[in-house]
Motif scaffolding. Structure first.
Motif, PDB file in Angstrom:
ATOM      1  N   PRO A  63      -6.500 -10.820  16.063  1.00 48.81           N
ATOM      2  CA  PRO A  63      -6.739 -11.758  14.954  1.00 48.81           C
ATOM      3  C   PRO A  63      -6.035 -13.101  15.151  1.00 48.81           C
ATOM      4  O   PRO A  63      -6.555 -14.147  14.742  1.00 48.81           O
ATOM      5  CB  PRO A  63      -6.170 -11.006  13.750  1.00 48.81           C
ATOM      6  N   GLN A  64      -4.856 -13.086  15.784  1.00 53.60           N
ATOM      7  CA  GLN A  64      -4.115 -14.334  16.019  1.00 53.60           C
ATOM      8  C   GLN A  64      -4.765 -15.179  17.127  1.00 53.60           C
ATOM      9  O   GLN A  64      -4.795 -16.408  17.039  1.00 53.60           O
ATOM     10  CB  GLN A  64      -2.658 -14.027  16.402  1.00 53.60           C
ATOM     11  N   LEU A  65      -5.261 -14.504  18.151  1.00 52.46           N
ATOM     12  CA  LEU A  65      -5.900 -15.179  19.286  1.00 52.46           C
ATOM     13  C   LEU A  65      -7.239 -14.496  19.562  1.00 52.46           C
ATOM     14  O   LEU A  65      -7.342 -13.653  20.470  1.00 52.46           O
ATOM     15  CB  LEU A  65      -5.001 -15.116  20.518  1.00 52.46           C
ATOM     16  N   PRO A  66      -8.276 -14.836  18.811  1.00 54.35           N
ATOM     17  CA  PRO A  66      -9.556 -14.114  18.902  1.00 54.35           C
ATOM     18  C   PRO A  66     -10.450 -14.576  20.061  1.00 54.35           C
ATOM     19  O   PRO A  66     -11.626 -14.884  19.882  1.00 54.35           O
ATOM     20  CB  PRO A  66     -10.192 -14.406  17.542  1.00 54.35           C
ATOM     21  N   PHE A  67      -9.890 -14.644  21.246  1.00 55.25           N
ATOM     22  CA  PHE A  67     -10.632 -15.002  22.455  1.00 55.25           C
ATOM     23  C   PHE A  67      -9.842 -14.479  23.649  1.00 55.25           C
ATOM     24  O   PHE A  67      -8.711 -14.005  23.512  1.00 55.25           O
ATOM     25  CB  PHE A  67     -10.857 -16.518  22.550  1.00 55.25           C
ATOM     26  N   SER A  68     -10.449 -14.552  24.837  1.00 57.35           N
ATOM     27  CA  SER A  68      -9.838 -13.970  26.043  1.00 57.35           C
ATOM     28  C   SER A  68      -8.687 -14.827  26.553  1.00 57.35           C
ATOM     29  O   SER A  68      -8.566 -16.013  26.220  1.00 57.35           O
ATOM     30  CB  SER A  68     -10.889 -13.816  27.140  1.00 57.35           C
ATOM     31  N   VAL A  69      -7.855 -14.223  27.393  1.00 58.51           N
ATOM     32  CA  VAL A  69      -6.708 -14.911  27.996  1.00 58.51           C
ATOM     33  C   VAL A  69      -7.180 -16.177  28.704  1.00 58.51           C
ATOM     34  O   VAL A  69      -8.192 -16.170  29.407  1.00 58.51           O
ATOM     35  CB  VAL A  69      -6.011 -13.989  29.029  1.00 58.51           C
ATOM     36  N   GLU A  79     -11.855 -11.235  32.670  1.00 52.86           N
ATOM     37  CA  GLU A  79     -12.516 -11.963  31.581  1.00 52.86           C
ATOM     38  C   GLU A  79     -11.535 -12.981  31.009  1.00 52.86           C
ATOM     39  O   GLU A  79     -10.447 -12.619  30.560  1.00 52.86           O
ATOM     40  CB  GLU A  79     -12.954 -10.980  30.489  1.00 52.86           C
ATOM     41  N   SER A  80     -11.912 -14.256  31.028  1.00 54.59           N
ATOM     42  CA  SER A  80     -10.960 -15.300  30.641  1.00 54.59           C
ATOM     43  C   SER A  80     -11.641 -16.411  29.855  1.00 54.59           C
ATOM     44  O   SER A  80     -12.863 -16.520  29.830  1.00 54.59           O
ATOM     45  CB  SER A  80     -10.284 -15.893  31.886  1.00 54.59           C
ATOM     46  N   THR A  81     -10.810 -17.236  29.228  1.00 54.01           N
ATOM     47  CA  THR A  81     -11.271 -18.436  28.548  1.00 54.01           C
ATOM     48  C   THR A  81     -10.891 -19.643  29.395  1.00 54.01           C
ATOM     49  O   THR A  81      -9.743 -19.776  29.809  1.00 54.01           O
ATOM     50  CB  THR A  81     -10.615 -18.565  27.156  1.00 54.01           C
ATOM     51  N   LYS A  82     -11.853 -20.500  29.673  1.00 52.49           N
ATOM     52  CA  LYS A  82     -11.589 -21.704  30.453  1.00 52.49           C
ATOM     53  C   LYS A  82     -10.934 -22.760  29.570  1.00 52.49           C
ATOM     54  O   LYS A  82     -11.245 -22.878  28.382  1.00 52.49           O
ATOM     55  CB  LYS A  82     -12.888 -22.257  31.041  1.00 52.49           C
ATOM     56  N   TYR A  83     -10.039 -23.547  30.157  1.00 59.99           N
ATOM     57  CA  TYR A  83      -9.396 -24.617  29.383  1.00 59.99           C
ATOM     58  C   TYR A  83     -10.421 -25.602  28.836  1.00 59.99           C
ATOM     59  O   TYR A  83     -10.263 -26.116  27.735  1.00 59.99           O
ATOM     60  CB  TYR A  83      -8.362 -25.342  30.245  1.00 59.99           C
ATOM     61  N   LYS A  84     -11.488 -25.858  29.601  1.00 63.28           N
ATOM     62  CA  LYS A  84     -12.491 -26.816  29.133  1.00 63.28           C
ATOM     63  C   LYS A  84     -13.279 -26.285  27.934  1.00 63.28           C
ATOM     64  O   LYS A  84     -13.997 -27.033  27.276  1.00 63.28           O
ATOM     65  CB  LYS A  84     -13.442 -27.185  30.272  1.00 63.28           C
TER      66      LYS A  84
END
Length: 405
Positions: A63-69, A79-84
């Motif tokens: 809930p605090q960070l609702p997306f991938s690392v 599975e990751s989140t891109k900085y862009k």
């Protein structure tokens, strides 16, 4: 001394993660107490693999960070989140959660010094928050690439990185880039190079078969030059049973991986996709291989090249800034490592298509050169790598941080 290490990424899945762990292990042997803040997924283990290290996880898909690392590279082996892809709301959530964990870690662990991996967003948050503890940054190269490629908080990041107490660079060219990018003082940047684990990666003197084993290890993505490697195989003129190609690693872009697999099916030689290997498995593969090749279009300072050399592989690697200088004259002149002239680049990771055929011809020529040598002398070379271990790197860092603190 009590040292707190910080990375925004997972602590054990990328080149910078391997580097950080090597540093932590070597400093542990020197008697330092250490803690680490790192990103993990909600499904990951909540413990760090060394029980002696205090672990403060920053957990994503919650809930605090609702997306991938988040990952420093656009291609990450999980599975990751891109900085862009980060929105202002996502950045605010990262800031709030990270500072909460940082406050807890400082209160609980009471570090004498903080070492941040990557000169980027998380390190900037540390600088903004911490005023009474010395903070060092380690540049792994990908942070500089992000600054050049996207505008995310660029002025904020540059102004805060400029306030670091000290920076470690991987090589001389990178040091110059750091000084220029952040208007940083020359005498506060030291080139420390890289290292490898000589307890795992060493020459076991295996007897190899008649076929030549050629191995690639790293992320499965186009920017690592894998497509060019596979295309270059069809320029070789050997019997199809003479060569076996091993591709070790994983990637996060399924469509790109599928394209690479399709290209491999057109090769006249057998191509084995080994998946992601742990260090023991990778050492075994290197020991059973004759040639390691890394035709990458962008790297920091590839640890995997050191690991392959230490296992007795002959190495073909792109002529990456700083690598030849770090490897040193003795190994460079030994005939055990050959450098590929890079194609002209559109940006940090994308080559000019018109140059790729020449690049692939160069890969094939270098493979032929090494294959001819290997066929004349089947014994794997013994290479002196004692000054490039994690223990050696740890001693360099230990000496500097004692002066800083």
């Amino acid at each position: 001394m009590r040292i707190l290490h910080i990375t925004a990424q997972k602590p054990n899945s990328t080149g910078s993660g391997v580097y950080m762990n090597g540093v932590i292990e070597s400093l542990h042997k020197l008697g330092h107490e250490q803690g680490i803040i790192a990103g993990i997924d909600i499904k990951d283990e909540k413990t760090y693999f060394n029980d002696n290290i205090k672990f403060y996880p920053m957990t994503y898909n919650t809930p605090q960070l609702p997306f991938s690392v988040i990952g420093m590279s656009d291609i990450i082996p999980y599975e990751s989140t891109k900085y862009k892809e980060l929105t202002e709301d996502m950045i605010n959530k990262i800031k709030e959660e990270f500072l909460s964990i940082l406050n807890m870690a400082i209160k609980d662990f009471k570090p004498d010094i903080i070492i941040c991996n990557h000169l980027y967003l998380i390190t900037s948050l540390v600088i903004e928050k911490v005023k009474d503890i010395k903070v060092i940054g380690i540049c792994h190269g990908t942070c500089l690439r992000q600054l050049k490629n996207i505008d995310l908080k660029k002025d904020y990041i540059i102004s805060n990185i400029n306030k670091l107490d000290y920076i470690f660079a991987l090589h001389k060219d990178q040091k110059e880039d750091i000084i220029k990018t952040f208007n940083f003082e020359d005498d506060k940047v030291t080139v420390i190079g890289s290292g490898y684990d000589d307890k795992v990666f060493y020459n076991k003197n295996y007897k190899t078969g008649k076929e030549i084993n050629i191995t690639y290890a790293g992320k499965i993505c186009e920017s690592k030059g894998i497509k060019s490697l596979l295309n270059s195989l069809n320029l070789l003129n050997y019997n199809k049973e003479d060569i076996i190609v091993n591709i070790a690693g994983s990637g996060s872009d399924k469509e790109e991986i599928d394209k690479i697999i399709e290209i491999s099916k057109k090769s006249r030689y057998k191509v084995n996709f080994k998946g992601r290997l742990n260090h023991i498995e990778l050492s075994e593969l290197f020991n059973k291989s004759h040639i390691f090749i890394l035709p990458s279009f962008y790297e920091g300072l590839p640890i995997v090249a050191l690991e392959a050399l230490s296992c007795g592989c002959k190495v073909i690697v792109s002529k990456i800034n700083g690598l030849e200088d770090f490897i040193g004259d003795e190994i460079n002149n030994s005939g055990n490592i050959l450098y590929l002239t890079m194609p002209r680049m559109i940006n940090c990771t994308t080559p000019l298509k018109d140059d790729l055929s020449k690049f692939e011809e160069n890969i094939a020529r270098n493979m032929e050169s090494l294959i001819n040598v290997i066929r004349k002398d089947e014994k794997k070379p013994e290479i002196n790598m004692t000054n490039k271990t994690w223990d050696g790197l740890g001693k360099k860092i230990d000496k500097i941080i004692k002066l800083i603190v």
